[in-house]
Enzyme design. Structure first.
Site, mmCIF file in Angstrom:
data_model
loop_
_atom_site.group_PDB
_atom_site.id
_atom_site.type_symbol
_atom_site.label_atom_id
_atom_site.label_comp_id
_atom_site.label_asym_id
_atom_site.label_seq_id
_atom_site.Cartn_x
_atom_site.Cartn_y
_atom_site.Cartn_z
ATOM 1 N N HIS A 133 0.193 -12.261 1.544
ATOM 2 C CA HIS A 133 -0.562 -11.340 0.696
ATOM 3 C C HIS A 133 -0.671 -11.845 -0.742
ATOM 4 O O HIS A 133 0.326 -11.973 -1.445
ATOM 5 C CB HIS A 133 0.125 -9.965 0.705
ATOM 6 C CG HIS A 133 -0.760 -8.836 0.299
ATOM 7 N ND1 HIS A 133 -0.308 -7.537 0.239
ATOM 8 C CD2 HIS A 133 -2.071 -8.796 -0.055
ATOM 9 C CE1 HIS A 133 -1.300 -6.758 -0.133
ATOM 10 N NE2 HIS A 133 -2.370 -7.490 -0.330
ATOM 11 N N TYR A 188 0.828 -1.198 0.000
ATOM 12 C CA TYR A 188 0.000 0.000 0.000
ATOM 13 C C TYR A 188 0.873 1.264 0.000
ATOM 14 O O TYR A 188 1.417 1.665 1.029
ATOM 15 C CB TYR A 188 -0.921 0.023 1.219
ATOM 16 C CG TYR A 188 -1.837 -1.173 1.345
ATOM 17 C CD1 TYR A 188 -2.189 -1.949 0.239
ATOM 18 C CD2 TYR A 188 -2.368 -1.537 2.572
ATOM 19 C CE1 TYR A 188 -3.032 -3.046 0.356
ATOM 20 C CE2 TYR A 188 -3.216 -2.632 2.704
ATOM 21 C CZ TYR A 188 -3.535 -3.385 1.595
ATOM 22 O OH TYR A 188 -4.364 -4.474 1.712
#
Length: 328
Positions: free
Chosen positions: A142, A56
């Site tokens: 992830h 992010y």
């Protein structure tokens, strides 16, 4: 705001979790002041679970989250980050990460997939430095869609060893797709799965996953309850996004039908969208991303207030009918 245990672990999560991709400049930039104000509003509203990732904003989300929580009592909040993407110097930066990954930050770094033991340990150490913490509570692998064997053979065993040593509190996997998560739940020793966009008011394709998790005592964290924007307004507009792209007409049609049902029961579509995942007892919390303090305040209010049983019956019926009837 209520907290719940994450499956069989000692980790507690607030029923509403703060998804920190937007404060990593997802799609468009926000300033440090706005990011801080949004995170402060979440704390004031009782949010005590914060989820981030190196992905992010190429570390910006973790840095901003670390800054915002630095003066908060560490025992009073739960934080999760993710492994699987190492951040390394970009050999040929273009100036922006928007085209490559959708974050409005300079692309001085590049993401390199690495689900090995060494990659996991290095990623976690880097995240702790950006977060300014000595430990995180939950670590998710992830998006290992194209690296599932490596995740099962290396990343997850590394994380479970850290959990068993008391270094982290819980181990999970976070993905947007159901089938790989079903395999993870069947084959790995995980405490939680984070499923994004597949257990929502509009998209309920994670039902088999929730059933499998219930059988094995694995907690479910339902992320992206607004399906990346489509369900975030009282009446979806033509420019709405679904799964990080323009919403197809079929999804718009179904979302507008659900919006009408919500309005007839005296509420709004985003209220129903936030509350829907929490109806299932296997869902520990719902995680949504926020860009402004106002968004957080509304979400906290909606999360705390359930819909009537009559509203849910009508919404379930409308969702089933919309899924079965082709557009005219």
């Amino acid at each position: 705001m209520r907290t719940r245990p994450l499956g069989g672990t000692r980790v507690q999560v607030s029923t509403l979790g703060f998804g920190a991709a937007p404060v990593g400049n997802l799609h468009s930039p926000i300033g440090d002041f706005q990011a801080q104000a949004t995170l402060d509003a979440a704390w004031d509203a009782g949010v005590r679970y914060y989820d981030t990732a190196p992905h992010y904003g190429l570390g910006l989300s973790e840095r901003r989250l670390g800054d915002a929580l630095a003066h908060r009592p560490r025992a009073e909040f739960t934080i999760s980050t993710k492994v699987g993407r190492l951040l390394e110097p970009h050999p040929a930066p273009t100036g922006s990460d928007l085209a490559a990954a959708g974050f409005a930050v300079p692309d001085t770094l590049v993401r390199r997939p690495d689900y090995s033991r060494d990659g996991v340990l290095r990623s976690l150490e880097d995240s702790l430095n950006r977060l300014r913490l000595d430990h995180v509570d939950i670590v998710y692998v992830h998006d290992p869609d194209d690296h599932l064997d490596a995740a099962l053979g290396h990343a997850l065993p590394t994380l479970t060893a850290l959990r068993d040593q008391g270094v982290i509190g819980a181990v999970g996997v976070g993905m947007n797709t159901v089938a790989p998560l079903l395999r993870v739940v069947a084959e790995a020793d995980v405490d939680a799965v984070m499923v994004a966009g597949r257990w929502t008011l509009l998209d309920r394709t994670a039902r088999p996953l929730l059933d499998a998790c219930a059988e094995r005592g694995v907690a479910v964290v339902a992320a992206a309850p607004f399906n990346s924007g489509l369900l975030s307004r009282p009446y979806p507009q033509g420019d709405a996004t679904f799964d990080y792209g323009p919403a197809p007409e079929s999804a718009l049609r179904r979302a507008r039908l659900l919006a009408g049902v919500s309005a007839r029961h005296g509420t709004e579509l985003p209220h129903a969208a936030l509350r829907f995942p929490l109806r299932d007892p296997g869902v520990a919390c719902v995680v949504a991303g926020f860009r402004t303090p106002e968004e957080v305040v509304s979400a906290a209010r909606w999360t705390a207030t359930d819909l009537t049983e009559e509203a849910w019956l009508d919404l379930d019926m409308a969702a089933a009918q919309a899924a079965e009837v082709p557009p005219s």
